[in-house]
Scaffold this motif. Sequence first.
Motif, mmCIF file in Angstrom:
data_model
loop_
_atom_site.group_PDB
_atom_site.id
_atom_site.type_symbol
_atom_site.label_atom_id
_atom_site.label_comp_id
_atom_site.label_asym_id
_atom_site.label_seq_id
_atom_site.Cartn_x
_atom_site.Cartn_y
_atom_site.Cartn_z
ATOM 1 N N GLY A 1 82.834 22.866 12.697
ATOM 2 C CA GLY A 1 82.541 23.451 11.326
ATOM 3 C C GLY A 1 80.876 23.548 11.033
ATOM 4 O O GLY A 1 80.481 23.893 10.447
ATOM 5 N N THR A 2 80.520 22.338 11.067
ATOM 6 C CA THR A 2 79.619 22.106 10.049
ATOM 7 C C THR A 2 77.945 22.674 11.043
ATOM 8 O O THR A 2 77.290 23.318 10.946
ATOM 9 N N TRP A 3 78.300 21.999 12.210
ATOM 10 C CA TRP A 3 77.434 22.460 13.327
ATOM 11 C C TRP A 3 77.325 23.930 13.389
ATOM 12 O O TRP A 3 76.277 24.579 13.423
ATOM 13 N N GLY A 4 78.626 24.818 12.927
ATOM 14 C CA GLY A 4 78.154 26.847 12.858
ATOM 15 C C GLY A 4 77.304 26.913 11.364
ATOM 16 O O GLY A 4 76.738 28.080 11.702
ATOM 17 N N SER A 5 77.669 26.584 10.321
ATOM 18 C CA SER A 5 76.998 26.287 9.154
ATOM 19 C C SER A 5 75.479 25.610 9.441
ATOM 20 O O SER A 5 75.105 26.534 8.905
ATOM 21 N N LEU A 6 75.543 24.889 9.999
ATOM 22 C CA LEU A 6 73.705 24.469 10.287
ATOM 23 C C LEU A 6 73.355 25.325 10.947
ATOM 24 O O LEU A 6 72.264 26.131 10.245
ATOM 25 N N VAL A 7 73.594 25.773 11.556
ATOM 26 C CA VAL A 7 73.056 26.985 12.751
ATOM 27 C C VAL A 7 72.620 28.435 11.800
ATOM 28 O O VAL A 7 71.782 29.135 12.128
ATOM 29 N N ALA A 8 73.190 28.454 11.267
ATOM 30 C CA ALA A 8 73.909 29.429 10.307
ATOM 31 C C ALA A 8 72.649 29.809 9.435
ATOM 32 O O ALA A 8 71.393 30.584 9.194
#
Length: 170
Positions: free
Chosen positions: A22-29
């Motif tokens: 989830g943190t990786w998904g937020s970072l890629v956003a």
Amino acid sequence: MNRLAQLTATVGGVGYLRPAPGTWGSLVALPLAWAFHTLGGLPLLALAVVGTYIKGIWATNEMTQGSDDHDPSEIVIDEVAGQFIALLPLSYASWMHGIDILAMWPGWVVAFGLFRLFDITKPGPIGRADRRGDAVGVMLDDVIAGIFAAIGVIVCAGLWHGVLQPMFNQ
């Protein structure tokens, strides 16, 4: 499994990164939001929120059909939508006042941190949305977390620019 749905829900496979997908998904956003804002300002980023939300419901539904797990950790399209929402106040300020959006980097840090905090802890309506147990709930909890984070960004900006910064400039 529908490959397009899998690529969409995992944001091109980012959801398979460990730990903390989830943190990786937020970072890629973050760079995606910057690109949308740079290409079309607030209107394009707002349109990206809507498009990501709609595609996210479809992709999540496709990926979870026939599964007991309504929100597998590899689905991170919801984090992208929520993070986009958390960044909307910055996009608005940049668009309305001609400020370079990257110059507002402290706001990016606040938006990211608050979104992750609300997404992980799931207070109040965020937790209720998450407990729906369907694709809408998967997306909706992050949308609400993004709204909470956006409000937090506005409050922090008001405190800094309206109260703290003037005190330091005396």
